[in-house]
Design an enzyme around this catalytic site. Structure first.
Site, PDB file in Angstrom:
ATOM      1  N   SER A 213       0.998  -1.019  -0.213  1.00  0.00           N
ATOM      2  CA  SER A 213      -0.411  -0.123   0.067  1.00  0.00           C
ATOM      3  C   SER A 213       0.510   1.140   0.008  1.00  0.00           C
ATOM      4  CB  SER A 213      -0.747   0.037   1.413  1.00  0.00           C
ATOM      5  OG  SER A 213      -1.630   0.989   1.422  1.00  0.00           O
ATOM      6  N   VAL A 509      -6.356   3.760  10.856  1.00  0.00           N
ATOM      7  CA  VAL A 509      -4.691   4.335  10.233  1.00  0.00           C
ATOM      8  C   VAL A 509      -4.994   4.570   8.144  1.00  0.00           C
ATOM      9  CG1 VAL A 509      -4.139   2.381  11.147  1.00  0.00           C
ATOM     10  CG2 VAL A 509      -5.065   1.865   8.820  1.00  0.00           C
ATOM     11  N   GLU A 510      -4.923   5.050   7.153  1.00  0.00           N
ATOM     12  CA  GLU A 510      -5.161   5.301   6.384  1.00  0.00           C
ATOM     13  C   GLU A 510      -6.314   6.742   6.411  1.00  0.00           C
ATOM     14  OE1 GLU A 510      -5.192   3.028   3.183  1.00  0.00           O
ATOM     15  OE2 GLU A 510      -3.365   1.741   3.402  1.00  0.00           O
ATOM     16  N   GLY A 511      -6.385   7.661   6.966  1.00  0.00           N
ATOM     17  CA  GLY A 511      -7.182   8.534   7.529  1.00  0.00           C
ATOM     18  C   GLY A 511      -8.315   8.238   8.182  1.00  0.00           C
TER      19      GLY A 511
END
Length: 826
Positions: A213, A509-511
């Site tokens: 990712s 995670v990831e925002g």
């Protein structure tokens, strides 16, 4: 009816039709001219003064609106001047975030007139023979090696053999092209691999997904210099190098633009030579794979106070990314964090770390371009990993809960027969169907957009990340509720606990989900998806009145068009909206078209009334984002149903999912109108969108009951929703024993029900053995059926047991020892 009345009705009808169809300005002009001519011909406008005044006004307006130079001078010019004054200043990072990624199907749903044929013709990515072989071979082998109970509670890590297998079999190399030694898999294939691993172990799934990712590998593939790619990609692909990416800091979580980590351009010593480089100071937290990383991707703010990079007017370059060996002098890998699962996560620090300037990813020319690099890569990666984890949770909840609800009996019948339980089961079934539909479509969209435009669909992937992790939360809670103590008691038999513990990780995670919903989905989506807003903003930035004039005119026309179109569809129950198919799905295509038009109309009114203030009205923005999101998720369900055979089981699941999406849209609009700060405008928008009342209701109890029943049956849909789930072999496996008991029940259920009917009357004895003997003696079941029932009951009993432990084991004094046999469950 008088001639005047006919003329008035005709005017309303014609002009309503023109607005509904979205006729261009010239057609409107000709229509008004023809109407005035008709009034004259009918003798309704014969007075000279009336004729002169009306004709003069018409000619003046026609010229004013249809002649661009005149229109710009008297109308759009003043509007343009006012627009530039009230337009909030856009920072460079905001611009880069807006311009990152691309617009895909969510743009169609926002603009009010979705082309459904375009969606239905879109070819979802299919696995290649090589990708399928990887799933059937190495991925299954890896899953068989995993014991999540031991990972979480004994090893606090993956075993060394698992680490070796992951590294040596290309699990870190799925996105790296074959030219650099990687597997070169599609986004969809990566999604399938992560999904299957996650059904076995969240710890292993996170370990695999992170390098595939947002990380050094992806950044190198897209932006690295040829030298950097040759140096690092083969090692990353072979597993010799383990990457991590240091973005988040203690003071800068979701707001990465506020990084306090710095890099100062200066001269320094490197390998015995004096070279141009960077003096780095950083402190990173929450960095996945940091404790085991050999190479660190680092985000920091770059400053060049001495203008050594050659630009005498620039000293603050902004966010920049560099690649640094973990053993480089001054770099310190800190201690581990301990998140909800035990994947490697920790800290990275550095004080006065000097690195050469060419360690910037992409080289010197990419100085200051790190934010764009990050958000563009994240716009793709966000659509793969976390949707895969979420769908894996749905697979597990659907498959195991359906079995457990049929095996576990209370009050003399399976718990899956109780309506209260069926309500929760229906949510699991409907949301899992939505999860799989959204996973496959979103990953395919990433493949398509990266291939055609070299960047992912940013709004689509933000929608998928937020809503799919929230669905994960819901299905896990419902599954735990149905399992009761079976889900609460920790141990090797518990197949729910790992996923349940991982929910906070997925939503953070990831925002963080709150940020994604409140600021990103609509905040970015409204500007990127709108056909006119961003061009108008760009025209203001470049002071291009001609461009602003074109878009402003079209913008006003589109608002009028969608106002009338939304009202018309509301008054007719969307019967005038088109559908690409007939049958039961036609209703849903029409309703989603209606709500698409409504979203465009409401969004334009809102932006016009609130302007820049909308940026601070996070709850209003979030609710419009919910509407856009449900339009996308509903589209995914319609596409999945269309592609996957349209079976009766699919129909029930699709209808539940679509009814749920429409109900969520109705709720979001209701709350939006009720909380709109200008009450009369909110009331007016509600009247346009729902002129006959808000029509959408949650799925019916009858439909939910059918879904619950299907969860407990061996259907083709159940098999499809388990196709990327790993089920361990044999009766001693955490999921294998459930499937073994389920298959045994299917083979003997008729006889078992006859046996239970007699046993429940209390005339067959107290023990199970006495009950079996009585039923055989009284020819309720045959001797062979008795042996089958005994074999099944042993499996059933094992399937509902929970674990217990010695105090020494719980104290950690007998690490690796198996827990004792569980106490019998009533």
């Amino acid at each position: 009816m008088s001639t005047l009345s006919i003329a008035i009705v005709a005017a309303i009808a014609v002009f309503w039709l023109l607005a509904y169809l979205g006729a261009p300005l010239l057609v409107w002009t000709l229509a008004v001219g023809a109407y005035l001519g008709g009034l004259y011909a009918a003798g309704l406008m014969t007075e000279p003064l009336t004729l002169q005044v009306t004709g003069g006004v018409f000619v003046a307006l026609a010229l004013l609106l249809n002649l661009p130079p005149l229109r710009r001078l008297l109308i759009t010019g003043p509007v343009f001047a006012g627009f530039k004054k009230v337009l909030p200043e856009m920072t460079s990072t905001e611009r880069e975030a807006l311009e990152s990624g691309t617009v895909w199907w969510e743009g169609e749903m926002f603009r009010g007139k979705p082309d459904w044929h375009k969606l239905l013709k879109f070819e979802r990515t299919r696995l290649t023979a090589e990708e399928q072989a990887f799933l059937d071979g190495p991925t299954n082998t890896l899953c068989a090696m995993l014991d999540e109970w031991k990972n979480l509670h004994e090893y606090k890590d993956l075993p060394p053999a698992v680490w070796d297998y992951i590294r040596s079999n290309g699990f870190f190399a799925m996105l790296i092209p074959k030219a650099h030694g990687g597997l070169g898999f599609s986004a969809y294939a990566q999604s399938c691999v992560v999904t299957k691993i996650a059904t076995r172990s969240i710890t292993a799934a996170v370990t695999v997904m992170v390098p595939n990712s947002l990380g050094p590998g992806e950044l190198l593939v897209h932006y690295g210099t040829e030298e950097q790619q040759k140096r690092w990609l083969p090692g990353l692909a072979a597993g010799r190098e383990i990457p991590c990416f240091g973005l988040t800091s203690p003071e800068a979580g979701s707001d990465a633009t506020r990084l306090t980590d710095t890099g100062i351009v200066c001269m320094g010593e490197f390998e015995g030579k004096r070279v141009l480089g960077l003096r780095l100071n950083f402190s990173k937290r929450y960095i996945t794979l940091a404790p085991v990383a050999t190479v660190i991707g680092l985000a920091f703010r770059l400053y060049d106070p001495e203008h050594l990079l050659g630009d005498g007017d620039k000293s603050d370059y902004g966010i920049t990314c560099a690649l640094i060996p973990a053993d480089h002098p001054g770099v310190k890998i800190g201690r581990r964090h301990y998140p909800g699962t035990v994947f490697m996560n920790g800290t990275v620090e550095g004080k006065d770390v000097f690195v050469p300037i060419d360690w910037i990813i992409g080289g010197k020319k990419m100085a200051g371009k790190g934010w764009r690099m990050l958000v563009e890569c994240l716009s793709a990666g966000r659509g793969i990993s976390l949707p895969a984890l979420s769908t894996a949770a749905g697979y597990g909840a659907y498959g195991m809960t359906g079995i457990y609800a049929r095996l576990r009996r209370q009050f003399k019948m399976p718990i899956g027969k109780f309506e209260g339980v069926q309500e929760a089961m229906a949510r699991i079934a409907g949301l899992t169907y939505t999860l799989e539909a959204a996973r496959s479509l979103t990953a395919s969209a990433v493949d398509h957009c990266v291939k055609t435009e070299h960047k992912g669909p940013s709004v689509t992937t933000a929608i998928a990340k937020y809503h799919m992790t929230e669905m994960m939360r819901k299905v896990m809670i419902d599954a735990m509720d149905i399992h009761g103590g079976r889900g609460v008691m920790m141990g090797p038999r518990n197949y729910l606990a790992g996923g349940y513990q991982a929910v906070p990780v997925a939503i953070t995670v990831e925002g963080a989900n709150i940020l994604t919903r409140s600021l990103m989905i609509f905040g970015q989506g409204a500007i990127r998806c709108h056909p006119h807003v961003f061009p108008e903003m760009e025209a203001a930035r470049t002071n291009d009145l001609a461009a602003f004039d074109r878009h402003f005119l079209s913008h006003v026309g589109s608002v009028i068009h969608h106002k009338i179109r939304t009202l018309t569809l509301g008054l007719t129950g969307a019967r005038l909206a088109g559908s690409p198919v007939g049958g039961p799905m036609a209703y849903y295509y029409r309703q989603f078209t209606r709500m698409s038009s409504a979203l465009y109309f409401v969004s334009n009114v809102t932006m016009g009334v609130l302007g820049g203030e909308l940026k601070r009205k996070e709850l209003l923005s979030a609710r419009l984002g919910d509407v856009l999101s449900q339009l996308y998720l509903g589209s995914a369900v319609l596409k999945y149903y269309y592609d996957e055979g349209r079976t009766p089981e699919d129909l029930d699941h699709a209808r539940w999912a679509l009814d749920h999406a429409l109900a969520e849209i109705g709720r979001a609009f209701d709350e939006f109108f009720a909380n709109f700060p200008v009450r009369v405008v909110g009331w007016g928008m509600r009247l346009i969108v729902f002129p006959l009342g808000q029509p959408y209701r949650r799925p019916s109890d009858r439909l939910g009951s059918r879904l619950a029943e299907q969860m407990m049956q061996p259907t083709a849909l159940r098999d499809r929703l388990q196709q990327y789930a790993y089920i361990g072999p044999g009766e001693n496996d955490v999921t294998g024993r459930m499937v073994a008991a389920f298959k045994a029940l299917l083979a003997v259920e008729d006889a078992y029900n006859r046996f239970q009917k007699v046993a429940n009357k209390g005339v067959a004895g107290l023990s199970f053995a006495e009950q079996i003997q009585y039923c055989v003696a009284n020819r309720v079941i045959s001797a062979e059926e008795a042996r089958q029932i005994e074999a099944f009951d042993r499996l059933r009993y094992e399937a509902i047991l929970t674990d217990d432990f010695s105090k020494e084991y719980l104290a950690g004094e007998s690490r690796g020892a198996a827990p004792s046999q569980a106490a019998r469950v009533a």
